[in-house]
Design an enzyme around this catalytic site. Structure first.
Site, PDB file in Angstrom:
ATOM      1  N   CYS A   2      41.221  38.240  39.885  1.00 34.82           N
ATOM      2  CA  CYS A   2      40.820  39.715  40.451  1.00 34.82           C
ATOM      3  C   CYS A   2      39.210  40.098  40.102  1.00 34.82           C
ATOM      4  CB  CYS A   2      41.208  40.852  39.235  1.00 34.82           C
ATOM      5  SG  CYS A   2      40.330  42.222  39.071  1.00 34.82           S
ATOM      6  N   GLU A 105      39.822  42.640  46.794  1.00 33.73           N
ATOM      7  CA  GLU A 105      40.500  41.184  47.366  1.00 33.73           C
ATOM      8  C   GLU A 105      40.035  40.695  48.428  1.00 33.73           C
ATOM      9  OE1 GLU A 105      40.320  38.044  46.291  1.00 33.73           O
ATOM     10  OE2 GLU A 105      41.671  38.659  44.623  1.00 33.73           O
TER      11      GLU A 105
END
Length: 233
Positions: A2, A105
């Site tokens: 992340c 992402e």
């Protein structure tokens, strides 16, 4: 991993009602939170009482020689967090909530630029990542408080985008257990699980978020709209 996330939807008042952030923590809309930024978190004091705090994203262990270590420690893997020297002490005594409403992402596409996705709860409510925090003190007495976000294997909703995802705690009970100093280690490990598929949503967004210097609403523009606009120029 992340590496970017958002806190763009809820108002400060809504966030303070949902999380024990207190009134002293500055809250503002963030569309593109990046490593090295100061981020809204909930930590605990020595007695275990929750408190709101701004921490720098990128954990600097207390034994680090300099704070640049933090840029390598924005995430901690759930599978090894209890073993790695940089994280195991924090797992025992310095757990925190990192407040967010989504994360980004990038999906690899052969022959084409990577496609950014914005992942959220299915109900689009704000949530907390499972985090760890640490205090580093420099030789001149400076104090730096930092955090990392724990990651786990991706659920089936996100797996084709990336094989990892941050631990999105499913609700207040899990958040309280994560913060509680008395929670047993096996229970902590059980909390470090992917968010259930039914609670997860994703949406392709445009290229604006790929610029770490930009923190505006275009980060959340739909991918199709963004590509159409780009084709006009």
């Amino acid at each position: 991993m992340c590496g970017r996330y958002s806190l763009a939807g809820p108002s400060p008042a809504e966030l303070r009602e949902r999380f024990p952030l207190g009134e002293s923590v500055e809250l503002r809309r963030r569309f593109n939170v990046c490593p090295g930024d100061d981020v809204a978190t909930v930590t605990t004091d020595r007695e275990g009482a929750p408190r709101g705090e701004l921490l720098r994203w990128g954990l600097v262990p207390h034994w680090a020689k300099d704070p640049s270590t933090g840029f390598k420690m924005i995430n901690a893997r759930a599978e090894t967090v209890a073993e790695k020297p940089a994280y195991r002490d924090a797992l025992r005594t310095h757990r925190c909530l990192v407040v967010a409403d989504g994360f980004y992402e990038w999906q690899a596409r052969p022959g084409r630029p990577k496609l950014p996705w914005h992942a959220t709860r299915a109900d689009h409510a704000p949530f907390a990542f499972a985090g760890l925090w640490s205090t580093w003190r420099g030789p001149d007495g400076e104090e730096l408080r930092t955090c990392t976000i724990v990651t786990t294997q991706a659920n089936s909703v996100l797996r084709e985008v990336h094989d990892r995802m941050p631990v999105m705690l499913p609700g207040p009970d899990a958040e309280q257990a994560w913060l509680d100093h008395g929670t047993p280690a096996p229970v902590l490990q059980e909390l470090l699980a992917p968010l259930p598929d039914a609670m997860t949503s994703r949406r392709a967004v445009g290229p604006a978020v790929s610029d770490a210097r930009y923190d505006g609403p275009e980060c959340l523009a739909d991918a199709i709209d963004a590509e159409e606009q780009a084709s006009l120029f």
